[in-house]
Design a protein around this motif. Structure first.
Motif, PDB file in Angstrom:
ATOM      1  N   SER A 222       0.807  -1.222   0.000  1.00  0.00           N
ATOM      2  CA  SER A 222       0.000   0.000   0.000  1.00  0.00           C
ATOM      3  C   SER A 222       0.840   1.273   0.000  1.00  0.00           C
ATOM      4  CB  SER A 222      -0.931   0.019   1.217  1.00  0.00           C
ATOM      5  OG  SER A 222      -0.175  -0.025   2.424  1.00  0.00           O
ATOM      6  N   ILE A 223       2.102   1.178   0.413  1.00  0.00           N
ATOM      7  CA  ILE A 223       2.970   2.367   0.440  1.00  0.00           C
ATOM      8  C   ILE A 223       4.305   2.098  -0.257  1.00  0.00           C
ATOM      9  CG2 ILE A 223       1.947   3.390   2.520  1.00  0.00           C
ATOM     10  CD1 ILE A 223       4.326   2.231   4.093  1.00  0.00           C
TER      11      ILE A 223
ATOM     12  N   ASN B 162       5.451   2.623  -3.366  1.00  0.00           N
ATOM     13  CA  ASN B 162       6.027   3.730  -4.128  1.00  0.00           C
ATOM     14  C   ASN B 162       6.617   4.792  -3.207  1.00  0.00           C
ATOM     15  OD1 ASN B 162       5.347   3.361  -7.161  1.00  0.00           O
ATOM     16  ND2 ASN B 162       3.432   2.844  -6.129  1.00  0.00           N
ATOM     17  N   LEU B 163       5.930   5.068  -2.097  1.00  0.00           N
ATOM     18  CA  LEU B 163       6.440   6.040  -1.136  1.00  0.00           C
ATOM     19  C   LEU B 163       7.754   5.571  -0.534  1.00  0.00           C
ATOM     20  CD1 LEU B 163       6.169   8.591   0.568  1.00  0.00           C
ATOM     21  CD2 LEU B 163       4.736   7.290   2.167  1.00  0.00           C
TER      22      LEU B 163
ATOM     23  N   TRP C  68       4.123   9.173  -2.682  1.00  0.00           N
ATOM     24  CA  TRP C  68       2.854   9.138  -1.944  1.00  0.00           C
ATOM     25  C   TRP C  68       1.676   9.171  -2.909  1.00  0.00           C
ATOM     26  CZ3 TRP C  68      -0.906  12.960  -2.062  1.00  0.00           C
ATOM     27  CH2 TRP C  68      -1.976  12.798  -1.165  1.00  0.00           C
ATOM     28  N   LEU C  69       1.751  10.025  -3.923  1.00  0.00           N
ATOM     29  CA  LEU C  69       0.653  10.159  -4.880  1.00  0.00           C
ATOM     30  C   LEU C  69       0.409   8.855  -5.635  1.00  0.00           C
ATOM     31  CD1 LEU C  69      -1.417  11.985  -6.308  1.00  0.00           C
ATOM     32  CD2 LEU C  69       0.394  12.559  -7.953  1.00  0.00           C
TER      33      LEU C  69
ATOM     34  N   ASP D 219       0.940   5.821  -4.662  1.00  0.00           N
ATOM     35  CA  ASP D 219       0.239   4.890  -3.778  1.00  0.00           C
ATOM     36  C   ASP D 219      -1.203   5.319  -3.549  1.00  0.00           C
ATOM     37  OD1 ASP D 219       2.403   3.139  -3.324  1.00  0.00           O
ATOM     38  OD2 ASP D 219       3.242   4.506  -1.828  1.00  0.00           O
ATOM     39  N   ARG D 220      -1.416   6.619  -3.441  1.00  0.00           N
ATOM     40  CA  ARG D 220      -2.759   7.140  -3.140  1.00  0.00           C
ATOM     41  C   ARG D 220      -3.734   6.849  -4.277  1.00  0.00           C
ATOM     42  NH1 ARG D 220      -5.348   9.009   1.485  1.00  0.00           N
ATOM     43  NH2 ARG D 220      -6.997  10.465   0.917  1.00  0.00           N
ATOM     44  N   ILE D 221      -3.292   7.062  -5.509  1.00  0.00           N
ATOM     45  CA  ILE D 221      -4.177   6.858  -6.658  1.00  0.00           C
ATOM     46  C   ILE D 221      -4.058   5.452  -7.225  1.00  0.00           C
ATOM     47  CG2 ILE D 221      -4.117   9.295  -7.251  1.00  0.00           C
ATOM     48  CD1 ILE D 221      -2.147   8.691  -9.447  1.00  0.00           C
ATOM     49  N   GLY D 222      -3.076   4.681  -6.758  1.00  0.00           N
ATOM     50  CA  GLY D 222      -2.917   3.311  -7.204  1.00  0.00           C
ATOM     51  C   GLY D 222      -2.398   3.166  -8.614  1.00  0.00           C
TER      52      GLY D 222
ATOM     53  N   ALA E 238       1.350   8.794 -12.079  1.00  0.00           N
ATOM     54  CA  ALA E 238       2.313   9.644 -11.379  1.00  0.00           C
ATOM     55  C   ALA E 238       3.507   9.969 -12.274  1.00  0.00           C
ATOM     56  CB  ALA E 238       2.775   8.961 -10.095  1.00  0.00           C
TER      57      ALA E 238
END
Length: 416
Positions: free
Chosen positions: A145-146, A148-149, A291-292, A294-297, A302
């Motif tokens: 879930s995180i 990419n971050l 973060w983006l 991961d947020r948008i999947g 990105a």
């Protein structure tokens, strides 16, 4: 009235709640520290080279030659070194890369320029370990879930190492001499390795079948990173995206100060301030885009946003004039740092996700080869064009086209 024993039985004693630290925190933190250390050592070369040239009477061209040899060392490891990673483990291999680079700094104390070249090559090889080894560790430990971050935080160690080197080494060199500055740098690098040493034993997986050094230099092994890109899901296109975005990024990093001074009549100190703003925004941009994603999947979305921002800011720089105030150029540099230099972590994380599970380090090495080749070729072509025509503007426009090329390739990458 309650009896004492009954009253005591009704008293609830709160025990302190123990919160376990997630298992992924330690290896991720270790990779960030080691990535920063490796980047710090590589950034020392252009910083101390002028002092070496002045003290030892070398030709001024050795500033560029040592930097090029440093890149060659990284390329060499990426081509032949993945077997070394599997042989001793991911974290341990990065630690040894930093240690060997640190020890080789002793060669800079000799007036023999060939020894400085050897040190630059070893430091570069040590830096080359960090991407493939770090990618495998992060792919294994970071929560999906995180992811990419996490990769982006790790990649933030690259500019962070440069910031530490830029803020500390020149001051030490001016106040105490370059030899003291190098000793202090060595102590810092050793300390960062010592901080993570125990973790290598706890985290690294058992070694695969050992490969001989002669086998590492074979053509079959050298082509392993390229073959790994063919085995993933659109990883060849994703590697090409990294190369194109890196071409634009390298032109910003290499020529911004020269352009501001030569074309826009900035003082060197003011141009340096704009450059520092760009570097700082690069640290923030990598984390924000991680973060983006991961947020948008979607890493593709990105990366597409960074491509658009990279192309737009580079084209605007080509259109800038002496009438533009400092604050406008500073905002433009911040935008470029966030976008033209903000893609790295997301691209590496997506590469690790799309690579075959047993070929993560090999695919990361193949992708990083594209990036390093772009870092070498793009500035050389840019410099040759400016030398021949005197036109920075057209060269920056060509760099912007590279980012648009990355955008076109991203549109052809299939979801996975």
């Amino acid at each position: 009235m309650l009896e004492p024993d009954i009253a005591c039985s009704r008293i609830q004693i709160r025990q302190p709640v123990k919160r376990d630290i997630p298992a992924w925190i330690a290896p991720v933190a270790a990779i960030l520290v080691l990535q920063t250390a490796a980047s710090f050592l590589s950034r020392l070369i252009p910083i101390v080279s002028p002092s070496l040239i002045q003290d030892f009477g070398w030709n001024n061209g050795w500033v560029g030659y040592l930097a090029a040899i440093n890149t060659a060392g990284s390329l060499f490891f990426l081509m032949v070194g993945t077997g070394f990673i599997h042989r001793i483990g991911n974290i341990r291999s990065v630690q040894w890369g930093v240690l060997m680079g640190t020890i080789s700094m002793a060669l800079f104390f000799s007036p023999i320029v060939a020894l400085a070249a050897v040190a630059s090559f070893i430091i570069g090889a040590g830096y080359g370990v960090s991407s493939p080894a770090g990618s495998e560790i992060l792919q294994r430990y970071s929560p999906p879930s995180i992811r990419n971050l996490v990769f982006s935080i790790k990649q933030a160690g690259v500019p962070l190492g440069g910031v530490i080197a830029g803020l500390t080494i020149p001051l030490l060199a001016e106040s105490a001499g370059w030899r003291v500055a190098l000793l202090a740098a060595a102590l810092l690098a050793f300390g960062m390795v010592a901080l993570t040493w125990r973790l290598g034993r706890d985290v690294d997986t058992p070694a695969r079948s050992a490969q001989s050094w002669l086998g590492a230099l074979s053509l079959h092994n050298i082509l392993t990173p390229i073959r790994a890109l063919r085995e993933g899901h659109d990883t060849r296109r994703l590697a090409a995206v990294g190369g194109l975005l890196s071409a634009t990024q390298s032109c910003w990093f290499t020529f911004t100060v020269a352009y501001l001074v030569d074309r826009l009549d900035f003082t060197l100190s003011m141009a340096g301030l704009v450059f520092a703003i760009m570097q700082a925004a690069g640290v923030a941009g990598r984390i924000v885009f991680g973060w983006l994603a991961d947020r948008i999947g979607s890493a593709r979305v990105a990366l597409s946003l960074t491509s658009v921002g990279s192309a737009a800011t580079t084209a605007l720089l080509a259109l800038s004039t002496q009438a533009w105030p400092l604050w406008v150029l500073s905002l433009l540099a911040a935008g470029a740092g966030a976008t033209a230099a903000g893609w790295n972590g997301v691209q590496i994380a997506e590469m690790a996700r799309r690579a075959p599970p047993d070929k993560v380090s090999e695919a990361a090495a193949g992708s990083t080869l594209h990036v390093y080749l772009a870092n070498t070729v793009a500035p050389a072509v840019f410099a040759a064009y400016v030398s021949a025509t005197g036109q920075y503007e057209e060269a920056f426009m060509a760099a912007a086209v590279c980012s648009l090329g990355a955008l076109a390739l991203l549109a052809r990458i299939r979801p996975h």
